[in-house]
Write an enzyme that holds these catalytic residues in place. Structure first.
Site, short mmCIF file in Angstrom:
data_model
loop_
_atom_site.label_atom_id
_atom_site.label_comp_id
_atom_site.label_asym_id
_atom_site.label_seq_id
_atom_site.Cartn_x
_atom_site.Cartn_y
_atom_site.Cartn_z
N TRP A 31 0.88 -1.09 -0.06
CA TRP A 31 -0.04 0.11 0.14
C TRP A 31 0.94 1.39 -0.01
O TRP A 31 2.04 1.34 0.80
CB TRP A 31 -0.83 -0.11 1.30
CG TRP A 31 -1.96 0.96 1.30
CD1 TRP A 31 -3.03 1.32 1.01
CD2 TRP A 31 -1.49 2.38 1.91
NE1 TRP A 31 -3.68 2.10 1.42
CE2 TRP A 31 -2.69 3.26 2.06
CE3 TRP A 31 -0.46 3.02 2.79
CZ2 TRP A 31 -2.80 4.46 2.47
CZ3 TRP A 31 -0.62 4.10 3.28
CH2 TRP A 31 -1.87 4.81 3.12
N SER A 97 4.94 -5.05 2.82
CA SER A 97 4.16 -4.29 3.74
C SER A 97 2.76 -4.85 3.82
O SER A 97 2.60 -6.04 4.13
CB SER A 97 4.18 -2.88 2.97
OG SER A 97 3.47 -1.85 4.05
N MET A 98 1.68 -4.19 3.41
CA MET A 98 0.33 -4.78 3.41
C MET A 98 0.29 -6.21 2.49
O MET A 98 -0.50 -6.99 2.69
CB MET A 98 -0.49 -3.88 2.92
CG MET A 98 -2.05 -4.43 2.72
SD MET A 98 -3.25 -3.43 2.14
CE MET A 98 -2.86 -3.44 0.26
N ASP A 221 12.83 1.33 10.10
CA ASP A 221 11.47 1.48 9.53
C ASP A 221 10.38 2.19 10.43
O ASP A 221 10.15 1.89 11.59
CB ASP A 221 10.86 0.00 9.45
CG ASP A 221 9.63 -0.17 8.48
OD1 ASP A 221 8.96 0.79 8.29
OD2 ASP A 221 9.46 -1.08 7.78
N HIS A 249 11.55 1.58 5.73
CA HIS A 249 10.38 0.79 5.14
C HIS A 249 10.67 0.24 3.75
O HIS A 249 10.25 -0.97 3.47
CB HIS A 249 9.19 1.36 5.09
CG HIS A 249 7.84 0.47 4.93
ND1 HIS A 249 7.51 -0.62 5.75
CD2 HIS A 249 6.79 0.81 4.08
CE1 HIS A 249 6.43 -1.14 5.37
NE2 HIS A 249 6.05 -0.36 4.07
#
Length: 269
Positions: A31, A97-98, A221, A249
């Site tokens: 995302w 991530s997502m 992150d 991140h």
């Protein structure tokens, strides 16, 4: 690029590089980006003989932006239907991530169908927000503020996100590229998956993983804290944690060369 129609008739954009490669790697974006985020991994992997399949999640990139279907169950089902459509044999599944949380849901909901190895990149899992029984991650209030911004000033959200993504020094042009990838998403996809980030609980998904797993996480992150990577490592049997001291991140780009070679080493081991 071509489209795979999934069961609710949604068109999912799929990109299949080097279909005759020796092994297949399926990579799921995070995302609010798209499959284009893996530009510097796709070429690298193809150069080393891999077939690389990426896709835009519904609501992102070139895929349809539906009015619903943004929970992790449906997003995992979309991956499953793409895998079945392409008849992918044992493959390596990667999620950022997502996207990391979604591939974990795939491992649970779809019983890890045909996955032989799993890679989690700064995965927003098992729970993105702190809860009374999970005191890790971000506050619900911070995600609510993110959702509000997505509803009212998405360009600023994408600008801010692109600057938070990276820790090491990078050009403004690169940061603007990530901003533009975020802006390529639909408004509805950005908002609805942010609700999923806030509300989904993937603790049971970690327990469903039965394949070798590489967990790659930046120690700087600021979006998905490093402690979540440590929790994933503790919960997933036969997992390896690869900490990157100088990465935020966006681990796939922040320390690009170091990441690519360690990633390749894990794929080949």
């Amino acid at each position: 690029m071509f489209y795979v129609r999934v069961k609710d008739n949604t068109k999912i954009a799929v990109y299949d590089l080097n279909p005759t490669g020796k092994e297949t790697v399926v990579m799921i974006h995070g995302w609010p980006l798209s499959a284009k985020m893996y530009e510097y991994q796709k070429r690298f992997l193809v150069d080393h003989g891999y077939r690389v399949v990426t896709m835009d999640l519904r609501g992102f990139g070139n895929s349809d932006a539906t009015c619903c279907g943004y929970g992790y169950d449906q997003l995992a089902d979309d991956i499953y239907q793409v895998v079945r459509s392409l008849n992918l044999r044992p493959f390596i599944l990667v999620g950022f991530s997502m996207g990391g949380a979604i591939v974990l849901r795939y491992m649970n909901r779809c019983r890890g169908y045909n996955v032989k190895k799993l890679v989690l990149l700064a995965a927003a899992a098992p729970v993105f927000n702190r809860t009374p029984d999970f005191p890790y991650g971000n506050s619900r209030e911070s995600t609510d503020a993110l959702i509000c911004q997505a509803k009212t000033d998405r360009p600023q959200l994408c600008q801010d996100f692109s600057r938070q993504l990276l820790y090491s020094p990078h050009s403004e042009a690169v940061k603007d590229w990530f901003r533009d990838l975020g802006l390529s998403a639909s408004g509805i996809g950005t908002v609805m998956t942010a609700y999923s980030l806030r509300d989904e609980d993937g603790r049971a998904d970690l327990k469903a993983v039965r394949v070798p797993t590489g967990i790659f996480h930046g120690m700087q992150d600021q979006i998905v804290p490093f402690e979540l990577g440590e929790i994933q490592h503790q919960a997933i049997a036969n997992s390896q944690l690869f900490p990157f001291e100088n990465s935020g991140h966006g681990i796939f780009y922040d320390v690009l060369e170091k990441f690519n070679w360690e990633f390749l080493d894990f794929l080949q081991c």
